[in-house]
Design an enzyme around this catalytic site. Structure first.
Site: not given
Length: 303
Positions: A16, A145, A209, A248, A250, A263, A265, A269
């Protein structure tokens, strides 16, 4: 009182790296607009980083690294030992959050629903198969990612599963169809749920992205009670792991499986396409204010 000197750490050694580099400019501009003295360092060599820290003596390190070595507890442990406060979560929360298998165990222990899964090596999967019926998802235990993620709908799809290191730990997880959802938790509060509608098969690296590939529906068009469950999951896991400032989660939702955690984070990002700045803006918090919160809440483990 002198302004804080902030070393923005970007680049790194993970898959990443490019994401980290692309977010660096925005972070630097935001911090300068808030009056911080900013130094940028592209991490390519640990000894060079140590030299920069010794020379510049930053008050805070803004951790703009993603993936392995950046958000898995490694850089956090180094900065703890050097006694330099840094943004985002500490060593323990980072290490647990990066390990999807351990995260699932922690989530289950506090009543958060997760998909059935099996931890194994890539070699074991390709040679022996799995007890989880198709469709299932194959992903590295410790990567972000959506790097190295495969959806297997048939035994023939196993031929598409490729890893350079066959001894790499992977997670084979039941595929949960339905709404792809994400929730930011900022200072222990979840504000809103976003639904991600990717033009591709799933919300992969390209979808995350590349502008225009994924539609962000904010707030998500889901039942109110489902939105509340998503936010409760985000807050509960953030608190249980001891995350600092922002995280964050998901998730997936369908009426049969309910809300299922994928998961967390712990260092989400910060690019112009990223979800956390978007949700923060919805909550009335500008990108600049978000960066300031991260700096002012920076901490390290005390010796």
């Amino acid at each position: 009182m002198m302004n804080k000197k902030v070393l923005v750490l970007i680049g790194g050694f993970s898959a990443e790296r490019e994401v980290s580099l692309s977010s660096g400019d925005d972070i630097v501009k935001a911090l300068k607009s808030k009056g911080y003295e900013v130094i940028v360092h592209d991490l390519t060599d640990v000894w060079k980083l140590i030299d920069v820290i010794k020379k510049e003596k930053p008050d805070v390190v803004f951790n703009g690294l993603y993936g392995n070595w950046g958000e898995d507890g490694e850089i956090q442990g180094m900065l703890d030992l050097m006694q330099i406060p840094y943004t985002h979560s500490g060593l323990k929360a980072s290490a647990i959050g990066m390990d999807k298998y351990i995260t699932k165990m922690v989530a289950k222990s506090c009543g958060i629903r997760v998909a059935p899964s099996q931890k194994m090596t890539a070699r074991d999967l390709l040679q022996n198969g799995t007890v989880i019926p198709v469709p299932f998802v194959v992903k590295p235990v410790c990567d972000g990612s959506s790097v190295g993620v495969f959806i297997v709908n048939s035994q023939e799809d196993l031929l598409k599963v490729k890893y350079k290191d066959l001894d790499k730990d992977i997670l084979v997880e039941k595929y949960i169809p339905g709404h792809e959802l994400t929730v930011m938790c900022l200072e222990e509060k979840a504000y809103v749920v976003t639904e991600l509608k990717a033009g591709e098969d799933f919300y992969d690296y390209k979808a995350k992205y590349t502008a225009g590939v994924t539609t962000h529906v904010l707030p998500a068009e889901i039942p109110y009670e489902i939105s509340e469950i998503c936010k409760a999951y985000a807050e509960k896991l953030h608190q249980r792991l001891g995350c600092n400032t922002v995280s964050r989660v998901d998730l997936r939702y369908n009426p049969e499986d309910g809300v299922v955690l994928l998961e967390i984070n712990t260092n989400p990002g910060m690019t112009s396409l990223s979800l956390v700045p978007e949700q923060a803006k919805y909550a009335g918090i500008s990108y600049e204010d978000l960066c300031e919160k991260l700096v002012e809440n920076a901490k390290c483990r005390k010796l």
